[in-house]
Design a protein around this motif. Structure first.
Motif, PDB file in Angstrom:
ATOM      1  N   UNK A   1       0.914  -1.118  -0.056  1.00 26.20           N
ATOM      2  CA  UNK A   1       0.024   0.032  -0.056  1.00 26.20           C
ATOM      3  C   UNK A   1       0.848   1.228  -0.041  1.00 26.20           C
ATOM      4  N   UNK A   2       1.870   1.163   0.696  1.00 30.25           N
ATOM      5  CA  UNK A   2       2.864   2.429   0.656  1.00 30.25           C
ATOM      6  C   UNK A   2       3.363   2.402  -0.661  1.00 30.25           C
ATOM      7  N   UNK A   3       3.809   1.524  -1.283  1.00 30.96           N
ATOM      8  CA  UNK A   3       4.441   1.556  -2.589  1.00 30.96           C
ATOM      9  C   UNK A   3       3.616   1.993  -3.718  1.00 30.96           C
ATOM     10  N   UNK A   4       2.218   1.563  -3.478  1.00 34.69           N
ATOM     11  CA  UNK A   4       1.318   2.350  -4.250  1.00 34.69           C
ATOM     12  C   UNK A   4       1.049   3.817  -4.364  1.00 34.69           C
ATOM     13  N   UNK A   5       1.105   4.037  -2.959  1.00 38.45           N
ATOM     14  CA  UNK A   5       0.766   5.529  -2.699  1.00 38.45           C
ATOM     15  C   UNK A   5       1.987   6.348  -3.379  1.00 38.45           C
ATOM     16  N   UNK A   6       3.114   5.788  -3.146  1.00 38.18           N
ATOM     17  CA  UNK A   6       4.420   6.453  -3.792  1.00 38.18           C
ATOM     18  C   UNK A   6       4.521   6.374  -5.464  1.00 38.18           C
ATOM     19  N   UNK A   7       3.940   5.372  -5.877  1.00 34.42           N
ATOM     20  CA  UNK A   7       3.578   5.082  -7.438  1.00 34.42           C
ATOM     21  C   UNK A   7       2.798   6.361  -7.853  1.00 34.42           C
ATOM     22  N   UNK A   8       1.578   6.483  -6.858  1.00 28.90           N
ATOM     23  CA  UNK A   8       0.668   7.507  -7.466  1.00 28.90           C
ATOM     24  C   UNK A   8       0.968   8.987  -7.528  1.00 28.90           C
ATOM     25  N   UNK A   9       1.938   9.188  -6.258  1.00 31.31           N
ATOM     26  CA  UNK A   9       2.521  10.444  -6.273  1.00 31.31           C
ATOM     27  C   UNK A   9       3.496  10.836  -7.290  1.00 31.31           C
ATOM     28  N   UNK A  10       4.305   9.985  -7.420  1.00 38.86           N
ATOM     29  CA  UNK A  10       5.724  10.163  -8.233  1.00 38.86           C
ATOM     30  C   UNK A  10       5.486   9.854  -9.608  1.00 38.86           C
ATOM     31  N   UNK A  11       4.442   9.071 -10.174  1.00 44.03           N
ATOM     32  CA  UNK A  11       4.194   8.708 -11.528  1.00 44.03           C
ATOM     33  C   UNK A  11       2.888   9.998 -12.021  1.00 44.03           C
TER      34      UNK A  11
END
Ligand SMILES: Nc1ncnc2c1ncn2[C@@H]1O[C@H](COP(=O)(O)OP(=O)(O)O)[C@@H](O)[C@H]1O
Ligand SMILES: [Mg+2]
Length: 214
Positions: free
Chosen positions: A113-123
């Motif tokens: 879930x943390x990786x998905x949040x980072x993906x959403x912000x960064x990409x």
């Protein structure tokens, strides 16, 4: 949405054949007159390459590792990948976000879930308030048993920190890739990498040709 270019990522564990086929596809596309940018993650800009060096050499906690990888990814996307796609280039990237999900998520068991949040912000496209994350147009996942990959790379060069992990780790990485492929079947193509080089190359060419890119 990736501009007028073509964003292709190469995924899989070390020894799977990514570099071999990335080079071959770059040559093939250039021979057809395409502008091709070859790049890699973690890395691809001076800042991101500096972060890569830290990430590969030092022990760090999983959140620190994830933050460094995604910080480098933002720099790489904003400064290199998106401008190249806007120019109409084919961008061939040796590993991208799926590797973070496979290695940090699958391999190390870090919170997806943390990786998905980072993906959403960064990409998120620069300047957009709310938009779907930028994703590759095509992801070639070179899949093979970890033992085969280990045999291929054994004589090639010294192992870095991640490559020294045990076979159970690489099986978890493989499962991490399989989960990502299930979640994005439209952009993922699984390449059976446990075949002779000509057979692997044929699969790569077919995946690209099926999309009308060669
Ligand atoms: N289909 C294949 N069969 C046997 N050996 C291969 C095959 N594809 C690549 N190799 C060899 O395996 C090693 C790893 O390939 P490489 O393309 O560097 O993988 P990666 O970039 O995924 O680590 C290289 O020595 C390469 O020549
Ligand atoms: Mg490689």
């Amino acid at each position: 949405m990736t501009g007028s270019g073509t964003f292709i990522t190469f995924e899989g564990i070390d020894g799977a054949g990514k570099s071999t086929h990335l080079t071959a596809l770059a040559d093939g596309l250039r021979a057809q007159g395409r502008e091709v940018l070859v790049t890699r993650e973690p890395g691809g800009t001076p800042l991101a390459e500096g972060l890569r060096a830290l990430f590969l050499q030092q022990e760090m906690d999983p959140l620190t590792e994830a933050l460094l990888v995604f910080a480098g990814r933002r720099d790489h996307l904003a400064r290199v990948i998106l401008p190249a796609l806007a120019r109409g280039s084919a961008v061939l990237c040796d590993r991208f976000t799926d590797a973070t999900f496979a290695y940090q998520g699958g391999g190390r068991g870090f919170d997806l879930a943390v990786l998905q949040q980072l993906e959403a912000w960064v990409q998120r496209p620069p300047g957009a308030v709310a938009a779907a994350p930028i994703q590759p147009d095509l992801t070639l996942w070179f899949d093979l048993p970890p033992a085969v990959a280990a045999a291929r790379r054994a004589a090639a060069r010294a192992a870095d920190r991640l490559e020294r992990e045990d076979s159970a780790f690489f099986e978890r990485v493989r499962s991490g890739y399989a989960l990502r492929a299930e979640q994005a079947p439209q952009r993922f193509v699984r390449i059976d990498a446990d075949r002779p080089p000509e057979a692997v190359w044929a699969q790569v060419q077919q995946a690209v040709a099926a999309r009308g890119w060669v």
